[in-house]
Design an enzyme around this catalytic site. Structure first.
Site, PDB file in Angstrom:
ATOM      1  N   CYS A 119       0.837  -1.197   0.000  1.00  0.00           N
ATOM      2  CA  CYS A 119       0.000   0.000   0.000  1.00  0.00           C
ATOM      3  C   CYS A 119       0.873   1.249   0.000  1.00  0.00           C
ATOM      4  O   CYS A 119       1.763   1.402   0.830  1.00  0.00           O
ATOM      5  CB  CYS A 119      -0.969   0.079   1.170  1.00  0.00           C
ATOM      6  SG  CYS A 119      -2.094  -1.315   1.236  1.00  0.00           S
ATOM      7  N   ARG A 132       3.658  -0.402  -4.839  1.00  0.00           N
ATOM      8  CA  ARG A 132       3.331  -0.915  -3.499  1.00  0.00           C
ATOM      9  C   ARG A 132       1.986  -1.638  -3.476  1.00  0.00           C
ATOM     10  O   ARG A 132       1.648  -2.301  -2.500  1.00  0.00           O
ATOM     11  CB  ARG A 132       3.291   0.232  -2.510  1.00  0.00           C
ATOM     12  CG  ARG A 132       4.645   0.590  -2.029  1.00  0.00           C
ATOM     13  CD  ARG A 132       4.538   1.524  -0.865  1.00  0.00           C
ATOM     14  NE  ARG A 132       5.664   1.353  -0.005  1.00  0.00           N
ATOM     15  CZ  ARG A 132       5.685   0.555   1.062  1.00  0.00           C
ATOM     16  NH1 ARG A 132       4.627  -0.141   1.383  1.00  0.00           N
ATOM     17  NH2 ARG A 132       6.758   0.470   1.795  1.00  0.00           N
ATOM     18  N   TRP A 141      -3.088  -2.580  -1.802  1.00  0.00           N
ATOM     19  CA  TRP A 141      -2.867  -4.010  -2.005  1.00  0.00           C
ATOM     20  C   TRP A 141      -3.771  -4.691  -0.979  1.00  0.00           C
ATOM     21  O   TRP A 141      -3.522  -4.637   0.219  1.00  0.00           O
ATOM     22  CB  TRP A 141      -1.396  -4.369  -1.765  1.00  0.00           C
ATOM     23  CG  TRP A 141      -1.047  -5.772  -2.118  1.00  0.00           C
ATOM     24  CD1 TRP A 141      -0.680  -6.256  -3.339  1.00  0.00           C
ATOM     25  CD2 TRP A 141      -1.017  -6.902  -1.222  1.00  0.00           C
ATOM     26  NE1 TRP A 141      -0.431  -7.611  -3.268  1.00  0.00           N
ATOM     27  CE2 TRP A 141      -0.635  -8.037  -1.981  1.00  0.00           C
ATOM     28  CE3 TRP A 141      -1.281  -7.074   0.128  1.00  0.00           C
ATOM     29  CZ2 TRP A 141      -0.494  -9.301  -1.434  1.00  0.00           C
ATOM     30  CZ3 TRP A 141      -1.149  -8.347   0.686  1.00  0.00           C
ATOM     31  CH2 TRP A 141      -0.755  -9.443  -0.096  1.00  0.00           C
ATOM     32  N   ASN A 157      -1.908   1.156   6.067  1.00  0.00           N
ATOM     33  CA  ASN A 157      -1.115   0.068   5.507  1.00  0.00           C
ATOM     34  C   ASN A 157      -0.853  -0.900   6.638  1.00  0.00           C
ATOM     35  O   ASN A 157      -0.290  -0.508   7.656  1.00  0.00           O
ATOM     36  CB  ASN A 157       0.204   0.637   4.955  1.00  0.00           C
ATOM     37  CG  ASN A 157       1.118  -0.437   4.410  1.00  0.00           C
ATOM     38  OD1 ASN A 157       0.713  -1.578   4.245  1.00  0.00           O
ATOM     39  ND2 ASN A 157       2.350  -0.064   4.136  1.00  0.00           N
ATOM     40  N   GLY A 158      -1.269  -2.144   6.491  1.00  0.00           N
ATOM     41  CA  GLY A 158      -1.065  -3.120   7.562  1.00  0.00           C
ATOM     42  C   GLY A 158      -2.351  -3.862   7.848  1.00  0.00           C
ATOM     43  O   GLY A 158      -3.248  -3.914   7.000  1.00  0.00           O
ATOM     44  N   GLU A 166      16.168 -18.368  -8.976  1.00  0.00           N
ATOM     45  CA  GLU A 166      15.873 -16.977  -9.319  1.00  0.00           C
ATOM     46  C   GLU A 166      15.303 -16.879 -10.744  1.00  0.00           C
ATOM     47  O   GLU A 166      14.342 -16.149 -10.993  1.00  0.00           O
ATOM     48  CB  GLU A 166      17.144 -16.126  -9.181  1.00  0.00           C
ATOM     49  CG  GLU A 166      17.052 -14.702  -9.687  1.00  0.00           C
ATOM     50  CD  GLU A 166      16.018 -13.837  -8.949  1.00  0.00           C
ATOM     51  OE1 GLU A 166      15.473 -14.289  -7.945  1.00  0.00           O
ATOM     52  OE2 GLU A 166      15.758 -12.723  -9.429  1.00  0.00           O
ATOM     53  N   LYS A 225      11.607 -15.352 -11.691  1.00  0.00           N
ATOM     54  CA  LYS A 225      11.377 -14.248 -12.645  1.00  0.00           C
ATOM     55  C   LYS A 225      10.312 -14.656 -13.650  1.00  0.00           C
ATOM     56  O   LYS A 225       9.406 -13.893 -13.958  1.00  0.00           O
ATOM     57  CB  LYS A 225      12.656 -13.887 -13.415  1.00  0.00           C
ATOM     58  CG  LYS A 225      13.722 -13.144 -12.681  1.00  0.00           C
ATOM     59  CD  LYS A 225      13.410 -11.705 -12.385  1.00  0.00           C
ATOM     60  CE  LYS A 225      12.776 -11.543 -11.044  1.00  0.00           C
ATOM     61  NZ  LYS A 225      13.616 -11.423  -9.883  1.00  0.00           N
ATOM     62  N   GLU A 260       6.650 -15.188 -11.958  1.00  0.00           N
ATOM     63  CA  GLU A 260       5.946 -14.044 -11.373  1.00  0.00           C
ATOM     64  C   GLU A 260       5.483 -13.047 -12.428  1.00  0.00           C
ATOM     65  O   GLU A 260       4.497 -12.351 -12.234  1.00  0.00           O
ATOM     66  CB  GLU A 260       6.775 -13.359 -10.287  1.00  0.00           C
ATOM     67  CG  GLU A 260       7.997 -12.630 -10.762  1.00  0.00           C
ATOM     68  CD  GLU A 260       8.801 -12.018  -9.615  1.00  0.00           C
ATOM     69  OE1 GLU A 260       8.215 -11.644  -8.598  1.00  0.00           O
ATOM     70  OE2 GLU A 260      10.032 -11.920  -9.764  1.00  0.00           O
ATOM     71  N   HIS A 309      16.000 -37.744  -8.387  1.00  0.00           N
ATOM     72  CA  HIS A 309      15.341 -38.130  -7.134  1.00  0.00           C
ATOM     73  C   HIS A 309      13.848 -37.810  -7.158  1.00  0.00           C
ATOM     74  O   HIS A 309      13.217 -37.726  -6.105  1.00  0.00           O
ATOM     75  CB  HIS A 309      16.040 -37.441  -5.958  1.00  0.00           C
ATOM     76  CG  HIS A 309      17.486 -37.778  -5.862  1.00  0.00           C
ATOM     77  ND1 HIS A 309      17.941 -39.047  -5.580  1.00  0.00           N
ATOM     78  CD2 HIS A 309      18.601 -37.029  -6.074  1.00  0.00           C
ATOM     79  CE1 HIS A 309      19.258 -39.051  -5.590  1.00  0.00           C
ATOM     80  NE2 HIS A 309      19.691 -37.844  -5.907  1.00  0.00           N
ATOM     81  N   LYS A 343       5.536  -4.443  -4.508  1.00  0.00           N
ATOM     82  CA  LYS A 343       7.006  -4.406  -4.475  1.00  0.00           C
ATOM     83  C   LYS A 343       7.557  -4.572  -3.070  1.00  0.00           C
ATOM     84  O   LYS A 343       8.590  -5.197  -2.878  1.00  0.00           O
ATOM     85  CB  LYS A 343       7.472  -3.067  -5.055  1.00  0.00           C
ATOM     86  CG  LYS A 343       8.974  -2.934  -5.088  1.00  0.00           C
ATOM     87  CD  LYS A 343       9.509  -2.972  -6.488  1.00  0.00           C
ATOM     88  CE  LYS A 343      11.014  -3.007  -6.542  1.00  0.00           C
ATOM     89  NZ  LYS A 343      11.483  -4.232  -7.191  1.00  0.00           N
TER      90      LYS A 343
HETATM   91  C1  F6R Z   1      11.014 -10.826  -7.057  1.00  0.00           C
HETATM   92  C2  F6R Z   1      10.881  -9.806  -6.048  1.00  0.00           C
HETATM   93  C3  F6R Z   1      10.597 -10.216  -4.643  1.00  0.00           C
HETATM   94  C4  F6R Z   1      11.506  -9.458  -3.678  1.00  0.00           C
HETATM   95  C5  F6R Z   1      11.134  -9.783  -2.227  1.00  0.00           C
HETATM   96  C6  F6R Z   1      12.052  -9.086  -1.243  1.00  0.00           C
HETATM   97  O1  F6R Z   1      11.269 -10.282  -8.314  1.00  0.00           O
HETATM   98  O2  F6R Z   1      10.989  -8.645  -6.313  1.00  0.00           O
HETATM   99  O3  F6R Z   1      10.747 -11.593  -4.470  1.00  0.00           O
HETATM  100  O4  F6R Z   1      12.820  -9.821  -3.952  1.00  0.00           O
HETATM  101  O5  F6R Z   1       9.820  -9.396  -1.964  1.00  0.00           O
HETATM  102  O6  F6R Z   1      11.989  -7.693  -1.358  1.00  0.00           O
HETATM  103  P1  F6R Z   1      13.116  -6.765  -0.801  1.00  0.00           P
HETATM  104  O7  F6R Z   1      14.364  -7.040  -1.584  1.00  0.00           O
HETATM  105  O8  F6R Z   1      12.603  -5.373  -0.990  1.00  0.00           O
HETATM  106  O9  F6R Z   1      13.292  -7.124   0.651  1.00  0.00           O
END
Ligand code: F6R
Length: 597
Positions: free
Chosen positions: A2, A28, A75, A101-102, A475, A479, A482, A498, A592
């Site tokens: 948020c 956010r 959010w 927010n929360g 990773e 990518k 998501e 396995h 984010k």
């Molecule tokens: C993936 C992504 C998330 C963040 C995770 C941690 O592309 O962006 O998995 O890496 O939410 O966020 P930070 O780095 O802000 O603690």
């Protein structure tokens, strides 16, 4: 999660300014948004409220003139995505506008009591109870300039859970705020002051910022900001004001269609800057790691993958054992932490709640704390003894790209610094930056687009790697899934037989990360086993192999291989999203900065 933006001052376009601020904070949360402002000249003072579902980035709207406004981009946690559930939420009299927010964990019992006292609710959110509770409290707190903030603090003490709250009062022409857990930043202007969830939205207005700490409240007036201890209601004198040097947001896409593309292409520049400027920080971090009796890297999502790569790099390059845990699990593993421990938090935002909780738990056990963090002044930055700034600049796409490779670069330099070889680490980062730039411009990125076209309708995709390429496989898969919503999984190459190999059938795409290191021959064997069962093998490697159905050649940059290998899957993920008609900057259901549990 948020985004929050508020303004108190003399400019009559406050609602437009709030709209622009929220657009910067859209990463956010982008389920819905809303803005409330005080209608100028109305007697009694009235609120104008605009709320919509959907993304604020696309919003074109005519807002009234006002010098006092607050807004929110949501959010969703409690209550579906509807106009009614969008913030701000109002009290019965429509004197107050509340953004939040929360999570208010005890909202049900509070709502029950409020309804019994005759309050009428307009939404299903937990937030709305705050508006009605403050309304009640205002009937008992004496009138005066501090009435709103005193009422909010009284309410705040009754809320369970972690929250950041902003309340606009049309009558006393101010905004009060309180926080516990989720971030709130106050911006000091001249005859105007600001409130936001992130510093990035404030930098175009002011660089003089105060970060509200947990358990603090604030009263934002046009000529000053006052801070309080929310538990006692007592004022806090001389609040710390930071002069932030962090680069301002570059709103311009610089010719790119979206921020994901822009931020992928920024990686060579970010890495070169780190190679140039970050060696002293890497040396200091290495010294802390060398002196600690046990070291733990902690992060969430992509940051957790960077931490796991770090575990391998320190073992292989520095002969130093570092353990690794994801932020949400560290709390179940922290019982052996003591004053000789070092815990290193990795985070782009510096606000991820699971990570912050881990760091605070380690701090309570006496551990030293360090961080690799992108946002200057963030909660993580302020918490630790030694923050290393990643200097990647604002990352607007919800996906971590440049902040991920920046973390890898610092870890690589720090691992080499353990044996006085930081210069070699710097050279590796520079070589990787050159190779990434070449990859993005010499036609190889186009190969990823062609690959995306070939596999865009597949349901599943797998990525394998060994050694540091194992977390890189995790990773790469993250990518892809998501942003494109294609099911993708990363595996340790040796684990396939396995069980995982049962997933492979005719044409299943499988990406193989195969740097020219001690993992090469074993990962090729794994690829052969997949190919024998019909898999379509895409090799990202400096080396040729008969097993490749498609070879994506990358230069051999030795121990910088992880930096280079991060990029082709980013580009593939990007094209898969585009081909599927998706917005790569704002994948569904994500935000984010994850500031709720
Ligand atoms: C993936 C992504 C998330 C963040 C995770 C941690 O592309 O962006 O998995 O890496 O939410 O966020 P930070 O780095 O802000 O603690």
């Amino acid at each position: 999660m948020c985004g929050i933006f508020g303004y108190v001052g003399t400019r009559s376009d406050a609602p437009q300014m709030v709209l622009a601020g929220l657009k910067k904070l859209e990463y956010r949360g982008y389920d819905s948004w809303g803005i409330a402002s005080r209608e100028n000249g109305q007697r009694p003072a009235a609120l104008a409220v605009e709320k919509h579902i959907g993304k604020i980035g696309q919003a074109e709207t005519v807002l009234i003139d006002s010098t006092l406004a607050i807004g929110h981009t949501r959010w969703a946690t409690h209550g579906g995505v509807t106009d009614a559930n969008a913030h701000p939420h109002l009290d019965c009299e429509e004197r107050l506008a509340v953004i939040h927010n929360g999570i208010v964990e005890n909202h049900e019992s509070l709502r029950h009591g409020l309804k019994a006292r005759g309050h009428t609710f307009r939404s299903e959110t937990d937030t709305e109870v705050i508006a009605h509770l403050v309304e009640d409290e205002l009937t008992v707190v004496p009138e005066g300039s501090e009435q709103l903030v005193q009422a909010l603090m009284a309410v705040f003490r009754r809320l369970d859970g972690l929250s950041a709250i902003g309340v606009l009062d049309t009558r006393t022409r101010c905004i009060a705020a309180a926080k516990n857990g989720s971030p709130l930043v106050l911006g000091w202007g001249n005859g105007e002051n600001f409130l936001a969830s992130d510093s990035s939205a404030l930098l175009e207005h002011t660089r003089r910022l105060t970060f509200l700490e947990d358990g603090q409240a604030a009263l934002v007036l046009d000529d000053t900001i006052k801070l309080y201890d929310a538990a006692t209601g007592e004022p806090l004198l001389d609040p710390k004001v930071w002069d932030i040097t962090w680069a301002d947001e570059v709103a311009d896409l610089e010719g790119h269609p979206d921020f994901m593309s822009k931020e992928i292409h920024e990686q060579p520049r970010v890495l070169r800057k780190l190679a140039e400027q970050c060696a002293p920080d890497a040396v200091a971090l290495a010294r802390m790691i060398a002196h600690a009796s046990n070291v733990h890297f902690v992060g969430c999502g992509s940051a957790s993958h960077a931490g796991k790569v770090g575990e391998y790099l320190f073992s292989r390059i520095a002969g130093k054992q570092v353990s690794f845990a994801v932020g949400s699990e560290f709390g179940y593993l922290e019982h052996f932490i003591d004053p000789k421990s070092l815990v290193v938090g990795l985070s782009q935002s510096g606000e991820t709640i699971d990570l912050l909780d881990s760091m605070k738990a380690a701090q309570r056990r006496g551990a030293k704390l360090a961080a690799l963090v992108n946002v200057e002044g963030s909660s993580l930055y302020r918490l630790v003894d030694h923050p290393v700034l990643l200097g990647a600049g604002p990352e607007r796409c919800v996906l971590a790209t440049k902040s991920f490779t920046a973390k890898l670069a610092v870890l690589l330099m720090a691992a080499h610094a353990m044996h006085g070889r930081v210069e070699h680490g710097r050279e590796l980062v520079e070589r990787a930056a050159d190779e990434i730039q070449a990859f993005l411009t010499d036609g190889r990125a186009e190969m990823m687009r062609t690959l995306a076209e070939k596999i865009v309708d597949r349901e599943h995709l797998y990525v394998i790697g060994r050694g540091p390429s194992y977390p890189m496989a995790l990773e790469a898969a993250l990518k892809i899934k998501e942003v494109s919503y294609m099911h993708a999984e990363g595996f340790a190459g040796g684990e396939l037989k396995h069980g995982v190999i049962a997933l492979i059938d005719e044409g299943t795409p499988c990406i193989v990360l195969a740097p020219n290191d001690d993992s090469f021959h074993a990962i090729i064997s794994g690829a052969q086993e997949i190919k024998a069962r019909g898999g379509f093998i895409v090799g990202i490697s400096p080396r040729q192999s008969d097993v490749w159905d498609l070879h994506i050649p990358v230069a051999d940059v030795g121990e910088g291989a992880e930096l280079v290998n991060a990029v082709p899957p980013q580009v593939l993920a990007y094209h898969l999203a585009r081909l599927r008609g998706l917005d790569p900057d704002k994948p569904r259901n994500l935000a984010k900065s994850v500031t709720v549990k």
